[in-house]
Design a protein around this motif. Structure first.
Motif, PDB file in Angstrom:
ATOM      1  N   LEU A  16      77.486  35.645  27.203  1.00 30.26           N
ATOM      2  CA  LEU A  16      77.306  37.090  27.197  1.00 30.26           C
ATOM      3  C   LEU A  16      76.201  37.560  28.139  1.00 30.26           C
ATOM      4  CD1 LEU A  16      77.607  37.609  23.335  1.00 30.26           C
ATOM      5  CD2 LEU A  16      79.399  37.815  25.078  1.00 30.26           C
ATOM      6  N   VAL A  17      75.273  36.666  28.455  1.00 26.60           N
ATOM      7  CA  VAL A  17      74.116  36.998  29.290  1.00 26.60           C
ATOM      8  C   VAL A  17      73.912  35.859  30.274  1.00 26.60           C
ATOM      9  CG1 VAL A  17      71.582  37.194  29.210  1.00 26.60           C
ATOM     10  CG2 VAL A  17      72.958  38.440  27.565  1.00 26.60           C
ATOM     11  N   GLU A  18      73.383  36.197  31.430  1.00 28.29           N
ATOM     12  CA  GLU A  18      72.965  35.153  32.360  1.00 28.29           C
ATOM     13  C   GLU A  18      71.510  35.387  32.727  1.00 28.29           C
ATOM     14  OE1 GLU A  18      75.180  35.237  35.992  1.00 28.29           O
ATOM     15  OE2 GLU A  18      74.964  37.386  36.211  1.00 28.29           O
ATOM     16  N   ARG A  19      70.810  34.292  32.967  1.00 30.49           N
ATOM     17  CA  ARG A  19      69.415  34.379  33.416  1.00 30.49           C
ATOM     18  C   ARG A  19      69.408  34.383  34.933  1.00 30.49           C
ATOM     19  NH1 ARG A  19      65.003  31.433  30.316  1.00 30.49           N
ATOM     20  NH2 ARG A  19      64.633  30.666  32.410  1.00 30.49           N
ATOM     21  N   VAL A  20      68.663  35.335  35.505  1.00 30.84           N
ATOM     22  CA  VAL A  20      68.573  35.472  36.955  1.00 30.84           C
ATOM     23  C   VAL A  20      67.098  35.459  37.322  1.00 30.84           C
ATOM     24  CG1 VAL A  20      69.128  36.949  38.925  1.00 30.84           C
ATOM     25  CG2 VAL A  20      70.681  36.866  36.956  1.00 30.84           C
ATOM     26  N   ARG A  21      66.733  34.581  38.251  1.00 34.17           N
ATOM     27  CA  ARG A  21      65.333  34.491  38.671  1.00 34.17           C
ATOM     28  C   ARG A  21      64.956  35.731  39.467  1.00 34.17           C
ATOM     29  NH1 ARG A  21      61.663  30.598  38.483  1.00 34.17           N
ATOM     30  NH2 ARG A  21      63.101  28.906  38.112  1.00 34.17           N
ATOM     31  N   CYS A  22      63.763  36.244  39.194  1.00 32.48           N
ATOM     32  CA  CYS A  22      63.225  37.403  39.909  1.00 32.48           C
ATOM     33  C   CYS A  22      62.830  36.956  41.311  1.00 32.48           C
ATOM     34  CB  CYS A  22      62.020  37.970  39.153  1.00 32.48           C
ATOM     35  SG  CYS A  22      61.191  39.313  40.004  1.00 32.48           S
ATOM     36  N   GLU A  23      63.352  37.634  42.328  1.00 32.18           N
ATOM     37  CA  GLU A  23      63.059  37.268  43.715  1.00 32.18           C
ATOM     38  C   GLU A  23      61.610  37.551  44.100  1.00 32.18           C
ATOM     39  OE1 GLU A  23      64.924  35.593  45.873  1.00 32.18           O
ATOM     40  OE2 GLU A  23      66.427  35.387  44.294  1.00 32.18           O
ATOM     41  N   SER A  24      61.029  38.616  43.560  1.00 35.42           N
ATOM     42  CA  SER A  24      59.663  38.985  43.940  1.00 35.42           C
ATOM     43  C   SER A  24      58.592  38.226  43.155  1.00 35.42           C
ATOM     44  CB  SER A  24      59.454  40.491  43.777  1.00 35.42           C
ATOM     45  OG  SER A  24      59.606  40.855  42.421  1.00 35.42           O
ATOM     46  N   ASP A  25      58.977  37.635  42.008  1.00 35.22           N
ATOM     47  CA  ASP A  25      58.038  36.872  41.192  1.00 35.22           C
ATOM     48  C   ASP A  25      58.792  35.688  40.616  1.00 35.22           C
ATOM     49  OD1 ASP A  25      56.236  35.788  39.413  1.00 35.22           O
ATOM     50  OD2 ASP A  25      55.894  37.633  38.287  1.00 35.22           O
ATOM     51  N   ARG A  26      58.730  34.567  41.289  1.00 34.93           N
ATOM     52  CA  ARG A  26      59.539  33.400  40.929  1.00 34.93           C
ATOM     53  C   ARG A  26      59.213  32.838  39.544  1.00 34.93           C
ATOM     54  NH1 ARG A  26      64.010  32.917  43.393  1.00 34.93           N
ATOM     55  NH2 ARG A  26      63.983  30.673  43.383  1.00 34.93           N
ATOM     56  N   ARG A  27      58.144  33.340  38.915  1.00 33.85           N
ATOM     57  CA  ARG A  27      57.828  32.895  37.549  1.00 33.85           C
ATOM     58  C   ARG A  27      58.630  33.667  36.515  1.00 33.85           C
ATOM     59  NH1 ARG A  27      51.920  34.542  37.410  1.00 33.85           N
ATOM     60  NH2 ARG A  27      52.927  36.175  38.590  1.00 33.85           N
ATOM     61  N   SER A  28      59.193  34.804  36.907  1.00 35.11           N
ATOM     62  CA  SER A  28      59.871  35.700  35.964  1.00 35.11           C
ATOM     63  C   SER A  28      61.388  35.535  36.018  1.00 35.11           C
ATOM     64  CB  SER A  28      59.536  37.159  36.285  1.00 35.11           C
ATOM     65  OG  SER A  28      58.168  37.405  36.097  1.00 35.11           O
ATOM     66  N   TRP A  29      62.002  35.892  34.910  1.00 39.56           N
ATOM     67  CA  TRP A  29      63.460  35.841  34.778  1.00 39.56           C
ATOM     68  C   TRP A  29      63.967  37.193  34.299  1.00 39.56           C
ATOM     69  CZ3 TRP A  29      66.459  31.647  36.021  1.00 39.56           C
ATOM     70  CH2 TRP A  29      65.785  30.439  36.236  1.00 39.56           C
ATOM     71  N   PHE A  30      65.176  37.510  34.728  1.00 37.98           N
ATOM     72  CA  PHE A  30      65.884  38.677  34.216  1.00 37.98           C
ATOM     73  C   PHE A  30      66.993  38.208  33.297  1.00 37.98           C
ATOM     74  CE2 PHE A  30      64.342  40.285  38.337  1.00 37.98           C
ATOM     75  CZ  PHE A  30      63.731  41.458  37.924  1.00 37.98           C
ATOM     76  N   ALA A  31      67.288  38.996  32.279  1.00 42.79           N
ATOM     77  CA  ALA A  31      68.472  38.780  31.462  1.00 42.79           C
ATOM     78  C   ALA A  31      69.478  39.832  31.905  1.00 42.79           C
ATOM     79  CB  ALA A  31      68.147  38.943  29.982  1.00 42.79           C
ATOM     80  N   SER A  32      70.647  39.387  32.289  1.00 38.98           N
ATOM     81  CA  SER A  32      71.669  40.291  32.811  1.00 38.98           C
ATOM     82  C   SER A  32      72.973  40.067  32.057  1.00 38.98           C
ATOM     83  CB  SER A  32      71.865  40.006  34.305  1.00 38.98           C
ATOM     84  OG  SER A  32      72.863  40.829  34.839  1.00 38.98           O
ATOM     85  N   LEU A  33      73.609  41.164  31.647  1.00 38.31           N
ATOM     86  CA  LEU A  33      74.891  41.040  30.963  1.00 38.31           C
ATOM     87  C   LEU A  33      75.929  40.470  31.919  1.00 38.31           C
ATOM     88  CD1 LEU A  33      75.307  44.381  28.968  1.00 38.31           C
ATOM     89  CD2 LEU A  33      75.046  42.085  28.023  1.00 38.31           C
ATOM     90  N   THR A  34      76.736  39.551  31.416  1.00 40.85           N
ATOM     91  CA  THR A  34      77.878  39.061  32.171  1.00 40.85           C
ATOM     92  C   THR A  34      79.031  40.045  31.976  1.00 40.85           C
ATOM     93  OG1 THR A  34      78.715  37.814  30.292  1.00 40.85           O
ATOM     94  CG2 THR A  34      77.198  36.646  31.793  1.00 40.85           C
ATOM     95  N   GLU A  35      80.093  39.844  32.692  1.00 44.83           N
ATOM     96  CA  GLU A  35      81.276  40.687  32.506  1.00 44.83           C
ATOM     97  C   GLU A  35      81.763  40.572  31.062  1.00 44.83           C
ATOM     98  OE1 GLU A  35      83.760  43.580  33.162  1.00 44.83           O
ATOM     99  OE2 GLU A  35      82.340  42.902  34.671  1.00 44.83           O
ATOM    100  N   GLN A  36      81.769  39.359  30.527  1.00 42.26           N
ATOM    101  CA  GLN A  36      82.165  39.157  29.124  1.00 42.26           C
ATOM    102  C   GLN A  36      81.215  39.910  28.191  1.00 42.26           C
ATOM    103  OE1 GLN A  36      82.244  35.055  27.854  1.00 42.26           O
ATOM    104  NE2 GLN A  36      82.758  35.584  25.750  1.00 42.26           N
ATOM    105  N   GLY A  37      79.916  39.899  28.486  1.00 41.53           N
ATOM    106  CA  GLY A  37      78.940  40.626  27.678  1.00 41.53           C
ATOM    107  C   GLY A  37      79.188  42.119  27.707  1.00 41.53           C
ATOM    108  N   ARG A  38      79.533  42.639  28.892  1.00 43.67           N
ATOM    109  CA  ARG A  38      79.852  44.072  29.009  1.00 43.67           C
ATOM    110  C   ARG A  38      81.088  44.426  28.191  1.00 43.67           C
ATOM    111  NH1 ARG A  38      78.508  42.664  34.062  1.00 43.67           N
ATOM    112  NH2 ARG A  38      76.606  43.531  34.912  1.00 43.67           N
ATOM    113  N   GLU A  39      82.086  43.547  28.212  1.00 40.41           N
ATOM    114  CA  GLU A  39      83.307  43.789  27.440  1.00 40.41           C
ATOM    115  C   GLU A  39      83.020  43.799  25.938  1.00 40.41           C
ATOM    116  OE1 GLU A  39      86.165  40.875  28.688  1.00 40.41           O
ATOM    117  OE2 GLU A  39      86.163  41.622  30.760  1.00 40.41           O
ATOM    118  N   VAL A  40      82.229  42.842  25.476  1.00 38.84           N
ATOM    119  CA  VAL A  40      81.878  42.788  24.054  1.00 38.84           C
ATOM    120  C   VAL A  40      81.091  44.039  23.654  1.00 38.84           C
ATOM    121  CG1 VAL A  40      80.459  41.557  22.342  1.00 38.84           C
ATOM    122  CG2 VAL A  40      81.987  40.279  23.865  1.00 38.84           C
TER     123      VAL A  40
END
Length: 114
Positions: free
Chosen positions: A29-53
């Protein structure tokens, strides 16, 4: 959204967000995406399946709130709930644009019967 922002927004520990994001990632439902400007940070982003749910859950969730909470209250109680909710939001998330928002105007008796 940054995982650290989710922790701040929900007033919880970052470790709880990490655990929740891990479980949501395992469920697809979610994917972790590394922050380009701060490589120590992560984003949580809904996947297409997460958006559907989320899309399927939205309407029944709103309907349930309407039927089980709002419809059970009088107009006066709904106004009190709105006032209490805004007070708590101002305390818990003072930076939220909704925290200082005035109550929306209520339709008069003429508008309700039209």
């Amino acid at each position: 959204m940054r995982c650290s922002w989710l922790a701040d927004l929900t007033h919880t520990r970052p470790s709880r967000i990490t655990h929740a994001v891990r479980r949501l990632t395992e469920a697809g439902l979610v994917e972790r995406v590394r922050c380009e400007s701060d490589r120590r940070s992560w984003f949580a982003s809904l996947t297409e399946q997460g958006r559907e749910v989320l899309g399927r859950a939205w309407v029944p969730h709103v309907r349930s709130i309407q039927e089980n909470l709002l419809d059970a209250l009088t107009d006066e109680q709904r106004e009190q709930l709105l006032d209490i909710s805004r007070t708590l939001l101002a305390h818990l998330a003072p930076a939220s644009p909704l925290a200082g928002e005035a109550a929306p105007p209520r339709p008069g008796p003429q508008a309700a019967s039209a």
